[in-house]
Design an enzyme around this catalytic site. Structure first.
Site, PDB file in Angstrom:
ATOM      1  CG  ASN A 242      -2.363   0.518   0.745  1.00  0.00           C
ATOM      2  OD1 ASN A 242      -2.475   1.657   0.298  1.00  0.00           O
ATOM      3  ND2 ASN A 242      -3.388  -0.295   0.881  1.00  0.00           N
ATOM      4  NE  ARG A 243      -2.158   5.260  -3.314  1.00  0.00           N
ATOM      5  CZ  ARG A 243      -2.933   4.284  -3.813  1.00  0.00           C
ATOM      6  NH1 ARG A 243      -3.401   3.338  -3.005  1.00  0.00           N
ATOM      7  NH2 ARG A 243      -3.226   4.257  -5.100  1.00  0.00           N
TER       8      ARG A 243
ATOM      9  CG  HIS B 134       1.560  -2.197  -3.847  1.00  0.00           C
ATOM     10  ND1 HIS B 134       0.893  -2.257  -2.649  1.00  0.00           N
ATOM     11  CD2 HIS B 134       0.601  -2.253  -4.816  1.00  0.00           C
ATOM     12  CE1 HIS B 134      -0.416  -2.340  -2.869  1.00  0.00           C
ATOM     13  NE2 HIS B 134      -0.617  -2.326  -4.165  1.00  0.00           N
TER      14      HIS B 134
ATOM     15  CG  HIS C 147      -2.168  -6.770  -5.618  1.00  0.00           C
ATOM     16  ND1 HIS C 147      -3.068  -6.657  -6.653  1.00  0.00           N
ATOM     17  CD2 HIS C 147      -2.077  -5.533  -5.067  1.00  0.00           C
ATOM     18  CE1 HIS C 147      -3.487  -5.401  -6.732  1.00  0.00           C
ATOM     19  NE2 HIS C 147      -2.910  -4.702  -5.773  1.00  0.00           N
TER      20      HIS C 147
ATOM     21  CD  GLU D  88      -4.540  -5.645  -2.271  1.00  0.00           C
ATOM     22  OE1 GLU D  88      -3.344  -5.301  -2.252  1.00  0.00           O
ATOM     23  OE2 GLU D  88      -5.442  -4.982  -2.827  1.00  0.00           O
TER      24      GLU D  88
ATOM     25  CE1 TYR E  59      -6.833  -6.319 -10.037  1.00  0.00           C
ATOM     26  CE2 TYR E  59      -4.846  -7.219  -9.040  1.00  0.00           C
ATOM     27  CZ  TYR E  59      -5.546  -6.141  -9.544  1.00  0.00           C
ATOM     28  OH  TYR E  59      -4.973  -4.889  -9.544  1.00  0.00           O
TER      29      TYR E  59
ATOM     30  CD  GLN F 132      -6.709  -0.695   0.369  1.00  0.00           C
ATOM     31  OE1 GLN F 132      -6.315  -0.517   1.526  1.00  0.00           O
ATOM     32  NE2 GLN F 132      -7.092   0.298  -0.407  1.00  0.00           N
TER      33      GLN F 132
END
Length: 361
Positions: free
Chosen positions: A93-94, A118, A194, A326, A196, A299
């Site tokens: 993440n950030r 990331h 991560h 996540e 999907y 997340q």
């Protein structure tokens, strides 16, 4: 004695050469499959980015499908634009402005624009991991991958040893276990997978008909740059309240991230320790996924920015074509003292992140 010593030298050199060749083989990029004894549950992993490439499970009628988005070739995973299924770190993440203070020292990271996302442009998802162990079959097939992150890699302090193990640990159960040990300096660590997910099958269209439940009564609101404000707010009375089973399509237009409609938010998961985090169900196929983990946050991202990506089997993935779940520490935790700490120290407790994906149909 002299003759024995002379004879031992070539043998020693031969052993070194063989060991070097074996290590080089482990460092090549490959694809590794784990398969259940019954044969109707399998995954594929590559050591490029410790990436989960496929998860094949049956539906309510016994039909098999791959329920994670991805590509047909390794070259496509190596492409810088790829994010499907990777392990992201050193910090997922950030991190705002790519800067934080640790033990009184300002740490400046290699920024991607105004933030670090990331782990930076060469995070753990952009490197070759070493295959340490690989047992493809049997009662509990597994693969363990290893990466050594060096001091100042992407600006992060200290050397770090990282292990990720994927294992088919029960009937239709996949575990992912991550561990990291700080070797020389205190450092933040926050790893995430991560993947999907599309329980209808990776090329079956959008996930707006899938039903989700998130076991979190709070979330971390963000500003226009997707950086947490520092508040941990109640979900009650907001569109982010997913404590009851909710069809994703009924909320997708009520929430947004970075100006795009859809979920892209961290939830503060209720409880502590290893616990149930979220449930996802596809009514059309009958497949369901229950996620358990031991991290403070998760997340939720609904592939808002996914557009016209050519994936496996020629399928084209569009907006809302998958959902990411996540588990993680809170984003930008290094800049918010009120968030759970993600700092790992040499000689202290190692970083541990356990996930369990339970499938049913």
């Amino acid at each position: 004695m002299a003759r024995a010593a002379l004879l031992s030298i070539p043998l020693f050199l031969l052993c070194l050469a063989l060991a070097s060749r074996a290590d080089a083989a482990r460092k090549t990029v490959g694809v590794y499959e784990l398969k259940s004894k019954k044969g109707d549950f399998s995954i594929k992993v590559t050591n490029w980015g410790a990436t989960l490439m496929s998860v094949i499970v049956p539906d309510s009628k016994g039909n098999l499908a791959d329920v994670v988005l991805g590509y047909d070739t390794l070259a496509q995973y190596v492409d810088p634009s790829s994010a499907f299924g990777t392990v992201v770190g050193r910090v997922a993440n950030r991190i705002a402005n790519g800067t934080f203070v640790l033990d009184g020292k300002t740490i400046r990271l290699n920024k991607d624009g105004t933030t670090v996302l990331h782990g930076g442009h060469r995070g753990f998802n952009r490197v070759i991991w070493t295959v340490k162990e690989y047992v493809p079959g049997g009662d509990s097939p597994y693969i363990t991958l290893y990466y050594h992150s060096f001091d100042r890699e992407q600006g992060f302090p200290g050397d770090l040893d990282v292990y990720v193990t994927y294992q088919l640990c029960g009937p239709y159960e996949l575990s992912a276990r991550m561990n990291a040990t700080a070797l020389s300096k205190a450092t933040p660590v926050n790893l995430a997978n991560h993947a999907y997910w599309n329980l209808g099958g990776h090329g079956s269209g959008d996930v707006l008909g899938e039903v989700i439940q998130v076991f979190a009564s709070r979330y971390t609101p963000v500003d226009g740059s997707m950086i947490p404000t520092g508040e941990v707010a109640p979900v009650s009375g907001t569109p982010y309240d997913l404590r009851a089973p909710t069809r994703l399509g009924s909320r997708i237009g009520l929430v947004s991230g970075a100006g795009m409609a859809g979920f892209d938010i961290n939830y503060a998961v209720d409880g502590e320790g290893f616990r149930r985090v979220a449930c996802l169900r596809d009514p059309a196929s009958g497949r369901a996924l229950e996620l358990w983990a031991d991290q403070p946050g998760m997340q939720l991202y609904t592939s808002n920015w996914l557009s016209n990506v050519k994936g496996k089997g020629g399928k084209v993935y569009g907006q809302y074509g998958a959902v990411c779940l996540e588990t993680q520490h809170y984003p930008d935790a290094v800049n918010h003292p009120n968030f759970p700490s993600e700092i790992v120290r040499p000689g202290g407790m190692a970083y541990k992140h356990d996930m369990l994906f339970k499938f049913s149909f």
